[in-house]
Write a protein that holds these residues in place. Structure first.
Motif, PDB file in Angstrom:
ATOM      1  N   PHE A  95       0.831  -1.196   0.000  1.00  0.00           N
ATOM      2  CA  PHE A  95       0.000   0.000   0.000  1.00  0.00           C
ATOM      3  C   PHE A  95       0.869   1.249   0.000  1.00  0.00           C
ATOM      4  O   PHE A  95       1.996   1.232   0.496  1.00  0.00           O
ATOM      5  CB  PHE A  95      -0.885   0.032   1.257  1.00  0.00           C
ATOM      6  CG  PHE A  95      -1.750  -1.190   1.413  1.00  0.00           C
ATOM      7  CD1 PHE A  95      -3.025  -1.213   0.880  1.00  0.00           C
ATOM      8  CD2 PHE A  95      -1.284  -2.308   2.083  1.00  0.00           C
ATOM      9  CE1 PHE A  95      -3.825  -2.339   1.017  1.00  0.00           C
ATOM     10  CE2 PHE A  95      -2.073  -3.440   2.217  1.00  0.00           C
ATOM     11  CZ  PHE A  95      -3.353  -3.455   1.683  1.00  0.00           C
ATOM     12  N   SER A  96       0.341   2.331  -0.526  1.00  0.00           N
ATOM     13  CA  SER A  96       0.957   3.645  -0.376  1.00  0.00           C
ATOM     14  C   SER A  96      -0.060   4.531   0.324  1.00  0.00           C
ATOM     15  O   SER A  96      -1.247   4.194   0.399  1.00  0.00           O
ATOM     16  CB  SER A  96       1.361   4.241  -1.733  1.00  0.00           C
ATOM     17  OG  SER A  96       0.241   4.408  -2.571  1.00  0.00           O
ATOM     18  N   GLY A 107       3.980   7.778   2.022  1.00  0.00           N
ATOM     19  CA  GLY A 107       4.729   6.629   2.480  1.00  0.00           C
ATOM     20  C   GLY A 107       4.159   5.336   1.928  1.00  0.00           C
ATOM     21  O   GLY A 107       3.217   5.336   1.132  1.00  0.00           O
ATOM     22  N   TYR A 108       4.744   4.250   2.387  1.00  0.00           N
ATOM     23  CA  TYR A 108       4.388   2.922   1.908  1.00  0.00           C
ATOM     24  C   TYR A 108       4.374   1.965   3.083  1.00  0.00           C
ATOM     25  O   TYR A 108       5.116   2.141   4.041  1.00  0.00           O
ATOM     26  CB  TYR A 108       5.429   2.438   0.891  1.00  0.00           C
ATOM     27  CG  TYR A 108       5.630   3.400  -0.241  1.00  0.00           C
ATOM     28  CD1 TYR A 108       4.836   3.336  -1.374  1.00  0.00           C
ATOM     29  CD2 TYR A 108       6.597   4.396  -0.166  1.00  0.00           C
ATOM     30  CE1 TYR A 108       5.001   4.235  -2.414  1.00  0.00           C
ATOM     31  CE2 TYR A 108       6.776   5.309  -1.193  1.00  0.00           C
ATOM     32  CZ  TYR A 108       5.975   5.213  -2.315  1.00  0.00           C
ATOM     33  OH  TYR A 108       6.135   6.110  -3.334  1.00  0.00           O
ATOM     34  N   GLU A 155      -1.443  -0.754  -3.841  1.00  0.00           N
ATOM     35  CA  GLU A 155      -0.473  -0.834  -4.930  1.00  0.00           C
ATOM     36  C   GLU A 155      -0.605  -2.193  -5.619  1.00  0.00           C
ATOM     37  O   GLU A 155      -0.650  -2.267  -6.832  1.00  0.00           O
ATOM     38  CB  GLU A 155       0.946  -0.631  -4.404  1.00  0.00           C
ATOM     39  CG  GLU A 155       1.178   0.732  -3.774  1.00  0.00           C
ATOM     40  CD  GLU A 155       1.093   1.872  -4.775  1.00  0.00           C
ATOM     41  OE1 GLU A 155       1.497   1.688  -5.948  1.00  0.00           O
ATOM     42  OE2 GLU A 155       0.620   2.965  -4.399  1.00  0.00           O
ATOM     43  N   GLU A 156      -0.638  -3.252  -4.822  1.00  0.00           N
ATOM     44  CA  GLU A 156      -0.920  -4.593  -5.321  1.00  0.00           C
ATOM     45  C   GLU A 156      -1.152  -5.520  -4.147  1.00  0.00           C
ATOM     46  O   GLU A 156      -0.756  -5.232  -3.019  1.00  0.00           O
ATOM     47  CB  GLU A 156       0.204  -5.148  -6.212  1.00  0.00           C
ATOM     48  CG  GLU A 156       1.515  -5.385  -5.502  1.00  0.00           C
ATOM     49  CD  GLU A 156       2.554  -4.329  -5.825  1.00  0.00           C
ATOM     50  OE1 GLU A 156       2.424  -3.644  -6.852  1.00  0.00           O
ATOM     51  OE2 GLU A 156       3.469  -4.162  -5.030  1.00  0.00           O
ATOM     52  N   LEU A 185       9.618  -4.046  -5.437  1.00  0.00           N
ATOM     53  CA  LEU A 185      10.809  -3.298  -5.824  1.00  0.00           C
ATOM     54  C   LEU A 185      10.334  -1.947  -6.329  1.00  0.00           C
ATOM     55  O   LEU A 185       9.462  -1.875  -7.192  1.00  0.00           O
ATOM     56  CB  LEU A 185      11.579  -4.031  -6.926  1.00  0.00           C
ATOM     57  CG  LEU A 185      12.809  -3.323  -7.480  1.00  0.00           C
ATOM     58  CD1 LEU A 185      13.890  -3.196  -6.413  1.00  0.00           C
ATOM     59  CD2 LEU A 185      13.347  -4.073  -8.682  1.00  0.00           C
ATOM     60  N   GLN A 186      10.861  -0.898  -5.758  1.00  0.00           N
ATOM     61  CA  GLN A 186      10.467   0.446  -6.157  1.00  0.00           C
ATOM     62  C   GLN A 186      11.717   1.275  -6.322  1.00  0.00           C
ATOM     63  O   GLN A 186      12.640   1.190  -5.509  1.00  0.00           O
ATOM     64  CB  GLN A 186       9.567   1.063  -5.090  1.00  0.00           C
ATOM     65  CG  GLN A 186       9.088   2.435  -5.459  1.00  0.00           C
ATOM     66  CD  GLN A 186       8.008   2.940  -4.529  1.00  0.00           C
ATOM     67  OE1 GLN A 186       7.330   2.162  -3.890  1.00  0.00           O
ATOM     68  NE2 GLN A 186       7.870   4.235  -4.468  1.00  0.00           N
TER      69      GLN A 186
END
Length: 133
Positions: free
Chosen positions: A7-8, A21-22, A62-63, A79-80
């Motif tokens: 999540f973000s 943030g994440y 995010e997924e 991976l970001q």
């Protein structure tokens, strides 16, 4: 079945400036929809119970990964990459978790000692692996 949600989020700092943030979360659920419901309930609960999420105003999926079998070899689940130098940030392992079934390994217990310098700034983390360039 195990589901991992990435999540973000948007938040507003005490001085009114925007932040983002994440975070990731894991849950056992029968279906992806059930996992989403559990994630949603948990995020809403954490917003009211842990200070690290008090200023959060929006959360984005995010997924969500479904893991039917725990792999025998490591799998990168997220991976970001971003332009520029690593921005100042704060990271928390297992915020609000009081569960004997899950542990965090690393520097989490010494965050203040390792990140805060005597002048109020932050000390850069040491690399785990450095590759020749």
């Amino acid at each position: 079945m195990l589901f991992i949600g990435h999540f973000s989020f948007d938040e507003i700092s005490p001085d009114g400036s925007p932040k983002h943030g994440y975070f990731s979360s894991i849950v056992d659920a029968k279906t992806p929809d059930a996992a989403v419901d559990k994630f949603q309930d948990h995020i809403k609960k954490m917003k009211t119970q842990i200070r690290e999420m008090a200023a959060v105003v929006n959360v984005y999926i995010e997924e969500i990964l479904r893991v039917p079998n725990i792999p025998d070899t490591p799998v990168i689940t997220r991976l970001q990459s971003a332009d520029g130098a690593f921005p100042p940030s704060i990271s928390h392992a297992l915020p609000g978790v009081d569960n004997e079934d899950i542990d965090a390994f690393g520097l989490a217990a010494d965050v203040e000692k390792h990140e805060a310098s005597s002048d109020g700034g932050f000390v850069e983390s040491q690399p785990f692996i450095t590759f020749a360039q």
